[in-house]
Design an enzyme around this catalytic site. Sequence first.
Site, PDB file in Angstrom:
ATOM      1  N   CYS A 149     -12.037  16.777 -19.032  1.00 46.12           N
ATOM      2  CA  CYS A 149     -12.159  16.571 -17.587  1.00 46.12           C
ATOM      3  C   CYS A 149     -13.064  17.628 -16.972  1.00 46.12           C
ATOM      4  O   CYS A 149     -12.629  18.755 -16.705  1.00 46.12           O
ATOM      5  CB  CYS A 149     -10.783  16.607 -16.921  1.00 46.12           C
ATOM      6  SG  CYS A 149     -10.835  16.333 -15.142  1.00 46.12           S
ATOM      7  N   CYS A 172     -11.951  18.774 -13.546  1.00 45.67           N
ATOM      8  CA  CYS A 172     -10.846  19.732 -13.570  1.00 45.67           C
ATOM      9  C   CYS A 172     -11.308  21.125 -13.983  1.00 45.67           C
ATOM     10  O   CYS A 172     -10.871  22.128 -13.401  1.00 45.67           O
ATOM     11  CB  CYS A 172      -9.762  19.272 -14.549  1.00 45.67           C
ATOM     12  SG  CYS A 172      -9.216  17.566 -14.354  1.00 45.67           S
ATOM     13  N   ASP A 173     -12.155  21.202 -15.001  1.00 46.92           N
ATOM     14  CA  ASP A 173     -12.417  22.482 -15.659  1.00 46.92           C
ATOM     15  C   ASP A 173     -13.849  22.992 -15.553  1.00 46.92           C
ATOM     16  O   ASP A 173     -14.137  24.111 -15.984  1.00 46.92           O
ATOM     17  CB  ASP A 173     -12.058  22.363 -17.156  1.00 46.92           C
ATOM     18  CG  ASP A 173     -10.589  22.008 -17.371  1.00 46.92           C
ATOM     19  OD1 ASP A 173      -9.763  22.418 -16.538  1.00 46.92           O
ATOM     20  OD2 ASP A 173     -10.271  21.309 -18.345  1.00 46.92           O
TER      21      ASP A 173
END
Length: 328
Positions: A138, A141-142
């Site tokens: 992701c 997300c990261d």
Amino acid sequence: MLDATRTHTSVLIIGSGPAGYTAGVYAARAMLAPILVQGIQPGGQLTITTDVENWPGDESVEGPDLMIRMEAHAAQTGCDMIADIVTDLDFKTYPYTATLGSGKTLTANSIILATGAQARWLGLPSEEFFKGFGVSACATCDGFFYRGQDVMVVGGGNTAVEEALFLTNFASSVTLVHRGDSLRAERILQNRLFANPKIKVLWSSEIVEIMGTTAPRGVETVRVLDNAAVVTSDIAVKGVFIAIGHKPASELVAGKIETHSGGYVRVEPGTTRTAIPGVFAAGDLTDHVYRQAVTSAGMGCMAALDAERFLASQRAMAAEKPAVEDYV
């Protein structure tokens, strides 16, 4: 935890990620006494992540810690938990019936499906070793963690190209590794990718090993095989993003509820209602677009509210139904 003698609930929640736990909070607050079956991976995908920096109200929180807090919140509100899995659902008779792995059966007036989805992985032992420590599925997300770093993306579809483009907002360079000689992504996305000077594409290539440090754990180098030239090369990167698709955990309802886009449960637009009355779906099980913890939590809230309205309508219809003696 659940009273062992209890076998019926107004709301049965299947799954324990952000969608499931949020549904549990809202259903319990509505005094519906929900039962939540946690499944094989309590807490869902966030339990295999490290820092989460896009959860509102937390500048940074460990994924497993966040899920422990969500579980505790749902339990404190009054949601009963079962550490078990659902192996079968019967929608043919009402109330609906769920069979658990332990052999126990539960009946329910409404069901919220929140079993989530799992990223598709390459299946490399080194990939498994570095998950959460340089290997991610992701970028949204990261990606923030790789400011000024070199990163790699694996895949050739829309998701891979979108993630590569997104990562250019943070990374110094992005290497896209694709096993084919052309991308499957939409042409407009391809044009953007090829026009971005930060992105390099390795065609007809695949990752064979991810290497790095063990203490602390972190990615340093990726070994890539060029299938056309039959040679390998080691590329220095700090992050590897696997973007070869997601697989919704919809096996439980396969053939029982309409799905689309490779297994995502179809819901009525703007709601969490499925085609089966009283059965709702929330989170990554139905969302093939956003796939974020916060959107999953939002859909868990929607599902609980949809279930509450459904149950209220059922009670209203029952109250309006004439008694037998009225016909005598």
